[in-house]
Each structure stands twice: as structure tokens, then as C-alpha cells.
Design an enzyme around this catalytic site. Structure first.
Site, PDB file in Angstrom:
ATOM      1  N   SER A  49     -45.244 -97.539  26.520  1.00 44.28           N
ATOM      2  CA  SER A  49     -45.870 -98.336  25.461  1.00 44.28           C
ATOM      3  C   SER A  49     -44.940 -98.641  24.293  1.00 44.28           C
ATOM      4  O   SER A  49     -45.265 -99.474  23.452  1.00 44.28           O
ATOM      5  CB  SER A  49     -47.134 -97.648  24.932  1.00 44.28           C
ATOM      6  OG  SER A  49     -46.806 -96.499  24.180  1.00 44.28           O
ATOM      7  N   LYS A  86     -46.452 -94.342  18.067  1.00 42.67           N
ATOM      8  CA  LYS A  86     -46.727 -95.766  17.857  1.00 42.67           C
ATOM      9  C   LYS A  86     -46.094 -96.219  16.544  1.00 42.67           C
ATOM     10  O   LYS A  86     -45.598 -95.426  15.755  1.00 42.67           O
ATOM     11  CB  LYS A  86     -48.242 -96.032  17.791  1.00 42.67           C
ATOM     12  CG  LYS A  86     -49.005 -95.716  19.051  1.00 42.67           C
ATOM     13  CD  LYS A  86     -48.693 -96.681  20.171  1.00 42.67           C
ATOM     14  CE  LYS A  86     -49.489 -96.401  21.417  1.00 42.67           C
ATOM     15  NZ  LYS A  86     -48.866 -95.449  22.327  1.00 42.67           N
TER      16      LYS A  86
END
Length: 129
Positions: A49, A86
Site C-alpha cells: 500500500s 500511511k
């Protein structure tokens, strides 16, 4: 950490250029990657990701807890007890992946968000150890 030689010039990653045999100094990766050892930890990245931020599956992340996270930082967070890495989007209150195959993670009121640290660097092995 052991000291390794540091050459005086960078190395071409395109068309080859004559090599420089001059060693400038000894280099400790600790000195360049870890400024506050007591506030730093390392963790392996899992998944894809964050590939467009240069973080790949299996990379070693160097995370500094002493840094105040700001908008746009790559962070390790615990969101409702689940750890993830993230990009912090403070303006819209969400966590962003760096891969278009994944969606942003909104941070809702009442959710527990703990920033475990700011990712200062990542280390990738190009050959299995």
C-alpha cells in the site's frame, strides 16, 4: 554499527562513468539514520500500500517517536489498535495509502488514533541475506 568506507563521489545509476577510488571518510549508518536512539525503533513493512512512497514489502522502516508528525508525513499509527503505515492527511482527517489500488482511511470522531512515530527512512535489501 560497524563503519563502512564512504567514497568521495556518487555512483552513476545510468550510463557508466569512470570510478573514483578516493575514500572520503568512514560512514556509520546509525549517524545518518538514527538521531535519537532512545526514541527510535525499526519495523518491517508488510504489503504494497506504500509502494509509490518508496516503501516496499519487506523494507525495514526506521521510525522516530520524538518527531512531531505533520501533514504529509509517513507515519506508523495504531488506529483502533490496528497498526498501519500511511501518509498523514491532517487537513482532511485521514490516512492515505501510496498506491491507487487502496482507499484512504477516514479517521472518525471517537476512533482511537495513536501515532507511534514518523518514518524517517526505509532500507531495502536487493539481495536475500
Amino acid at each position: 554499527m560497524a563503519l563502512a568506507p564512504l567514497y568521495g563521489h556518487g555512483i552513476s545509476c545510468g550510463f557508466p562513468s569512470p570510478a573514483d577510488d578516493f575514500k572520503e571518510a568512514a560512514l556509520s549508518l546509525d549517524d545518518h539514520l538514527i538521531t535519537k536512539p532512545s526514541a527510535t525503533y525499526m519495523v518491517r513493512a508488510n504489503g504494497d500500500s506504500m509502494v509509490n512512497a518508496g516503501i516496499h514489502d519487506g523494507d525495514l522502516l526506521i521510525v522516530d517517536r520524538s518527531l512531531t508528525p505533520v501533514h504529509g508525513d509517513v507515519v506508523v499509527v495504531a488506529l483502533d489498535g490496528q497498526l498501519t503505515c500511511k501518509i498523514l492527511d491532517r487537513r482532511r482527517g485521514r490516512l492515505l495509502p501510496a498506491n491507487s489500488n487502496y482507499s484512504a482511511i477516514p479517521i472518525w470522531e471517537g476512533q482511537e488514533l495513536i501515532v507511534e512515530g514518523v518514518v524517517k527512512a526505509s532500507v531495502r535489501c536487493h539481495r536475500a541475506i
